[in-house]
Enzyme design. Structure first.
Site, PDB file in Angstrom:
ATOM      1  N   GLY A  42       0.816  -1.217   0.000  1.00 41.81           N
ATOM      2  CA  GLY A  42       0.000   0.000   0.000  1.00 41.81           C
ATOM      3  C   GLY A  42       0.849   1.266   0.000  1.00 41.81           C
ATOM      4  O   GLY A  42       0.511   2.250  -0.634  1.00 41.81           O
ATOM      5  N   GLY A  43       1.958   1.226   0.760  1.00 42.42           N
ATOM      6  CA  GLY A  43       2.902   2.347   0.748  1.00 42.42           C
ATOM      7  C   GLY A  43       2.355   3.629   1.338  1.00 42.42           C
ATOM      8  O   GLY A  43       1.331   3.655   2.029  1.00 42.42           O
ATOM      9  N   LYS A  54      -7.964  11.525   1.726  1.00 42.40           N
ATOM     10  CA  LYS A  54      -9.254  11.669   1.032  1.00 42.40           C
ATOM     11  C   LYS A  54     -10.415  11.209   1.909  1.00 42.40           C
ATOM     12  O   LYS A  54     -11.538  11.725   1.808  1.00 42.40           O
ATOM     13  CB  LYS A  54      -9.242  10.913  -0.293  1.00 42.40           C
ATOM     14  CG  LYS A  54      -8.819  11.774  -1.457  1.00 42.40           C
ATOM     15  CD  LYS A  54      -7.340  11.985  -1.556  1.00 42.40           C
ATOM     16  CE  LYS A  54      -6.830  13.333  -1.281  1.00 42.40           C
ATOM     17  NZ  LYS A  54      -5.365  13.456  -1.430  1.00 42.40           N
ATOM     18  N   ALA A 117      15.350  -3.336   3.189  1.00 48.69           N
ATOM     19  CA  ALA A 117      16.443  -3.912   2.395  1.00 48.69           C
ATOM     20  C   ALA A 117      17.381  -2.833   1.868  1.00 48.69           C
ATOM     21  O   ALA A 117      16.966  -1.689   1.635  1.00 48.69           O
ATOM     22  CB  ALA A 117      15.858  -4.706   1.229  1.00 48.69           C
ATOM     23  N   GLY A 180       1.810  26.220   1.442  1.00 50.25           N
ATOM     24  CA  GLY A 180       0.519  26.346   0.764  1.00 50.25           C
ATOM     25  C   GLY A 180       0.433  25.467  -0.465  1.00 50.25           C
ATOM     26  O   GLY A 180      -0.215  25.819  -1.446  1.00 50.25           O
ATOM     27  N   VAL A 236       8.152  31.247   7.755  1.00 49.26           N
ATOM     28  CA  VAL A 236       8.169  30.864   9.172  1.00 49.26           C
ATOM     29  C   VAL A 236       9.640  30.681   9.503  1.00 49.26           C
ATOM     30  O   VAL A 236      10.276  29.700   9.089  1.00 49.26           O
ATOM     31  CB  VAL A 236       7.382  29.558   9.410  1.00 49.26           C
ATOM     32  CG1 VAL A 236       7.435  29.171  10.878  1.00 49.26           C
ATOM     33  CG2 VAL A 236       5.934  29.714   8.953  1.00 49.26           C
ATOM     34  N   ALA A 319       0.681   9.130  -7.204  1.00 50.49           N
ATOM     35  CA  ALA A 319       0.483   7.688  -7.182  1.00 50.49           C
ATOM     36  C   ALA A 319       0.252   7.107  -8.581  1.00 50.49           C
ATOM     37  O   ALA A 319       0.811   6.062  -8.929  1.00 50.49           O
ATOM     38  CB  ALA A 319      -0.700   7.364  -6.278  1.00 50.49           C
ATOM     39  N   HIS A 443     -26.741  16.517 -20.328  1.00 47.25           N
ATOM     40  CA  HIS A 443     -27.292  17.699 -19.653  1.00 47.25           C
ATOM     41  C   HIS A 443     -28.211  17.263 -18.514  1.00 47.25           C
ATOM     42  O   HIS A 443     -28.967  16.306 -18.679  1.00 47.25           O
ATOM     43  CB  HIS A 443     -28.105  18.528 -20.650  1.00 47.25           C
ATOM     44  CG  HIS A 443     -28.739  19.736 -20.024  1.00 47.25           C
ATOM     45  ND1 HIS A 443     -28.002  20.843 -19.676  1.00 47.25           N
ATOM     46  CD2 HIS A 443     -30.022  19.984 -19.658  1.00 47.25           C
ATOM     47  CE1 HIS A 443     -28.820  21.744 -19.127  1.00 47.25           C
ATOM     48  NE2 HIS A 443     -30.053  21.242 -19.106  1.00 47.25           N
TER      49      HIS A 443
HETATM   50  P1  FAD Z   1       5.380   4.963  -1.758  1.00 51.47           P
HETATM   51  O1  FAD Z   1       3.931   4.922  -1.822  1.00 51.47           O
HETATM   52  O2  FAD Z   1       6.040   6.036  -0.971  1.00 51.47           O
HETATM   53  O3  FAD Z   1       5.845   3.558  -1.192  1.00 51.47           O
HETATM   54  C1  FAD Z   1       7.183   3.300  -0.911  1.00 51.47           C
HETATM   55  C2  FAD Z   1       7.256   2.064  -0.036  1.00 51.47           C
HETATM   56  O4  FAD Z   1       8.635   1.681   0.049  1.00 51.47           O
HETATM   57  C3  FAD Z   1       6.791   2.291   1.400  1.00 51.47           C
HETATM   58  O5  FAD Z   1       5.791   1.356   1.711  1.00 51.47           O
HETATM   59  C4  FAD Z   1       8.045   2.062   2.260  1.00 51.47           C
HETATM   60  O6  FAD Z   1       7.765   1.361   3.459  1.00 51.47           O
HETATM   61  C5  FAD Z   1       8.894   1.197   1.347  1.00 51.47           C
HETATM   62  N1  FAD Z   1      10.343   1.319   1.569  1.00 51.47           N
HETATM   63  C6  FAD Z   1      11.105   2.441   1.517  1.00 51.47           C
HETATM   64  N2  FAD Z   1      12.401   2.123   1.714  1.00 51.47           N
HETATM   65  C7  FAD Z   1      12.450   0.794   1.896  1.00 51.47           C
HETATM   66  C8  FAD Z   1      13.507  -0.128   2.132  1.00 51.47           C
HETATM   67  N3  FAD Z   1      14.771   0.252   2.192  1.00 51.47           N
HETATM   68  N4  FAD Z   1      13.205  -1.437   2.299  1.00 51.47           N
HETATM   69  C9  FAD Z   1      11.907  -1.866   2.222  1.00 51.47           C
HETATM   70  N5  FAD Z   1      10.883  -1.038   1.982  1.00 51.47           N
HETATM   71  C10 FAD Z   1      11.155   0.270   1.821  1.00 51.47           C
HETATM   72  N6  FAD Z   1      -0.748  11.180  -4.790  1.00 51.47           N
HETATM   73  C11 FAD Z   1      -1.789  11.145  -5.627  1.00 51.47           C
HETATM   74  O7  FAD Z   1      -1.642  10.724  -6.777  1.00 51.47           O
HETATM   75  N7  FAD Z   1      -3.037  11.571  -5.226  1.00 51.47           N
HETATM   76  C12 FAD Z   1      -3.247  12.046  -3.991  1.00 51.47           C
HETATM   77  O8  FAD Z   1      -4.375  12.418  -3.658  1.00 51.47           O
HETATM   78  C13 FAD Z   1      -2.171  12.089  -3.072  1.00 51.47           C
HETATM   79  N8  FAD Z   1      -2.348  12.542  -1.814  1.00 51.47           N
HETATM   80  C14 FAD Z   1      -1.306  12.524  -0.953  1.00 51.47           C
HETATM   81  C15 FAD Z   1      -1.507  12.983   0.339  1.00 51.47           C
HETATM   82  C16 FAD Z   1      -0.480  12.987   1.252  1.00 51.47           C
HETATM   83  C17 FAD Z   1      -0.710  13.461   2.649  1.00 51.47           C
HETATM   84  C18 FAD Z   1       0.808  12.498   0.858  1.00 51.47           C
HETATM   85  C19 FAD Z   1       1.954  12.458   1.824  1.00 51.47           C
HETATM   86  C20 FAD Z   1       1.035  12.042  -0.439  1.00 51.47           C
HETATM   87  C21 FAD Z   1      -0.024  12.059  -1.346  1.00 51.47           C
HETATM   88  N9  FAD Z   1       0.152  11.630  -2.664  1.00 51.47           N
HETATM   89  C22 FAD Z   1      -0.905  11.631  -3.523  1.00 51.47           C
HETATM   90  C23 FAD Z   1       1.460  11.181  -3.160  1.00 51.47           C
HETATM   91  C24 FAD Z   1       1.527   9.653  -3.215  1.00 51.47           C
HETATM   92  O9  FAD Z   1       1.307   9.140  -1.925  1.00 51.47           O
HETATM   93  C25 FAD Z   1       2.862   9.215  -3.752  1.00 51.47           C
HETATM   94  O10 FAD Z   1       3.120   9.832  -4.987  1.00 51.47           O
HETATM   95  C26 FAD Z   1       2.883   7.710  -3.958  1.00 51.47           C
HETATM   96  O11 FAD Z   1       2.638   7.029  -2.761  1.00 51.47           O
HETATM   97  C27 FAD Z   1       4.245   7.273  -4.510  1.00 51.47           C
HETATM   98  O12 FAD Z   1       4.219   5.897  -4.695  1.00 51.47           O
HETATM   99  P2  FAD Z   1       5.551   5.049  -4.694  1.00 51.47           P
HETATM  100  O13 FAD Z   1       5.139   3.676  -5.113  1.00 51.47           O
HETATM  101  O14 FAD Z   1       6.614   5.732  -5.452  1.00 51.47           O
HETATM  102  O15 FAD Z   1       6.070   5.011  -3.177  1.00 51.47           O
END
Ligand code: FAD
Length: 469
Positions: A42-43, A54, A117, A180, A236, A319, A443
């Protein structure tokens, strides 16, 4: 085939980039291991990003819609908020989706390992459970983390990054949001709807830097009614803990109080790629000057068997960009023709009103010195917007003057995030404004604003009449 003792594909990081890559590879018949420090896939997106934010914004919208209902003669009275129940609902949404992802991994026979890792070399990952993994290919999808500038670091439970902000431990009487950008504004909206007096401080001279100003304006004017203060061009400079809260030192012009105190402070000034501490120095993977992993159009790094996708591989940190890159990388690994060549990565700010855009923006066209034709359809002329009591919106199209081809779309208004999908398809399919104008939109819907904006490229439209000069 992988050599014996090595895994065909290891995906490091199980966010939307990583799990999409792992699932796509398994669906192609590859042997896949997905490694993440967290117990379920899920990340950031699922656990501390897109989804919980959301879910909370949905709750905030219930509150603001109930308040706005007064204009329709409907009075709900003062809302009672059970914070524990709200948090439980947020957790339920997240947990359900996490469980589903784990189930989807199992069904595909993706091996899921909970471990942190690091790279021992270009073909081996060392896991913090003492084991190691050799791989034929690896996709790095380790995401990004919030930045807290040194001047704003403080040992205080009142100081929050976005992760802490989403935990919703309390609704402070006053909240300072530093930054912002979209994360600061989305969380600011949640806390404001729940009853906090929210002050936003942004260093540049506008909210949502980089976004077209005409799209930001309707949002800003609504936020001015919901937030206590919005300070632009303000820094700030310092935070200090006092008995009453956190005292912030503000630097800028037109500040009423230079050292206000807040119940809590949320720092949302940006995110940095998680490329440090990964052992990449033991590989040939190179980083750019911002710490993003350098990749080519297939998302292959400078170390042949290793690919990188998502937030760690460059902007925009979103994402859906991560997931799309995940599919491209897996196609490349499978030897299929593949390239990340999207023309229209959509972006949505889930405030109320929402702002969404895709493709070339007017701001970016100006920066490039590129001649474009821009048309705007104000939602004051939309019947559907009137029925919703939300006529502040705007739909704009950026087109190429010679070909009438749609290059970009921007929308501010209720449901902009859903509406932008039409723009994404149109830009990707190289549709012309005429294609959009000739497509019958239902519409009364807000999608008619897209069709009529397109018609306005060619002159007056049914609901937009400007006297020709
Ligand atoms: P991530 O989702 O960051 O996942 C990375 C994973 O790698 C994590 O689970 C972590 O545990 C794992 N990991 C890291 N290092 C290691 C390691 N060395 N060994 C093992 N595991 C590791 N994006 C949108 O598109 N729409 C939105 O509405 C949106 N809202 C957001 C709201 C907030 C508050 C935040 C913070 C972000 C939001 N984003 C949104 C951005 C979105 O979350 C990221 O762009 C997206 O999660 C990136 O996906 P990713 O697969 O690159 O990595």
């Amino acid at each position: 085939m992988a050599e014996s003792g090595e895994t065909e594909l290891v995906v490091l990081g199980a966010g939307p980039g990583g799990y999409t890559a792992a699932f796509a590879a398994a669906d192609k018949g590859m042997q896949v291991t997905l490694i993440d420090a967290f117990e379920k896939p899920g990340g950031t997106c699922l656990y501390v990003g897109c989804i919980p934010s959301k879910a909370l914004l949905h709750a905030a919208k219930l509150l603001t819609d109930a308040r706005d209902a007064q204009a329709w003669g409907i009075h709900f009275g003062r809302p009672e908020i059970d914070l524990a129940a709200l948090r439980a609902q947020e957790t339920k949404v997240v947990e359900t989706l996490g469980k589903n992802l784990l189930e989807l991994s199992k069904r595909r026979k993706v091996e899921y390992i909970r471990a942190r890792a690091t790279f021992a070399d270009s073909r081996t990952l060392r896991l913090d459970n003492g084991s190691s993994r050799r791989f034929k290919h690896c996709v790095i999808a380790v995401g990004s983390s919030p930045i807290v500038p040194p001047s704003l670091k403080l040992e205080s439970a009142r100081l929050m990054d976005s992760t802490a902000g989403l935990r919703l431990e309390e609704v402070p009487a006053s909240l300072l949001v530093v930054g912002g950008g979209y994360i600061g504004l989305e969380l600011g909206c949640v806390y404001a709807a729940l009853g906090s007096r929210v002050t936003v401080v942004e260093l540049t001279d506008g909210l949502l830097p980089g976004v077209d100003r005409d799209l930001v304006r309707p949002l800003q004017s609504r936020l001015e009614g919901q937030f206590h203060k919005i300070y632009l061009g303000t820094k700030v400079a310092k935070l200090a803990e006092t008995a009453e809260g956190i005292r912030a030192t503000l630097e800028g012009e037109e500040i009423e109080e230079r050292e206000p105190t807040f119940g809590r402070v949320l720092v949302a000034v940006g995110r940095r790629p998680n490329s440090r501490g990964l052992g990449l120095e033991n590989t040939k993977v190179q980083l750019d000057d911002k710490g993003f992993i350098r990749v080519n159009e297939q998302r292959r790094t400078t170390d042949e068997p290793i690919f990188a996708i998502g937030d760690v591989a460059g902007e925009p940190m979103l994402a859906h960009k991560a997931s799309h890159e995940g599919k491209v990388a897996v196609e490349a690994i499978a030897g299929e023709p593949a390239a990340f060549d999207s023309r229209a990565i959509p972006a949505v700010v889930f405030t109320d009103p929402e702002i969404a855009w895709c493709g070339l923006s007017e701001t970016e066209a100006k920066r490039q010195g590129r001649e474009v034709k821009v048309v705007r359809f104000p939602w004051g002329a939309s019947g559907r917007a009137a029925t919703l009591g939300r006529t502040e919106g705007l739909t704009k199209l950026v087109t190429e003057p010679e070909t009438e081809r749609l290059l970009g779309m921007g929308i501010v208004g209720e449901g902009a995030g859903e509406l932008i999908a039409e723009g994404v398809v149109a830009v990707e399919m190289a549709a012309s404004a005429r294609d959009l104008a000739l497509s019958i939109h239902p519409h009364p819907t807000l999608s008619e604003t897209v069709g009529e904006a397109a018609e306005s490229v060619y002159g007056p439209t049914t609901h937009l009449f400007r006297v020709r000069r």
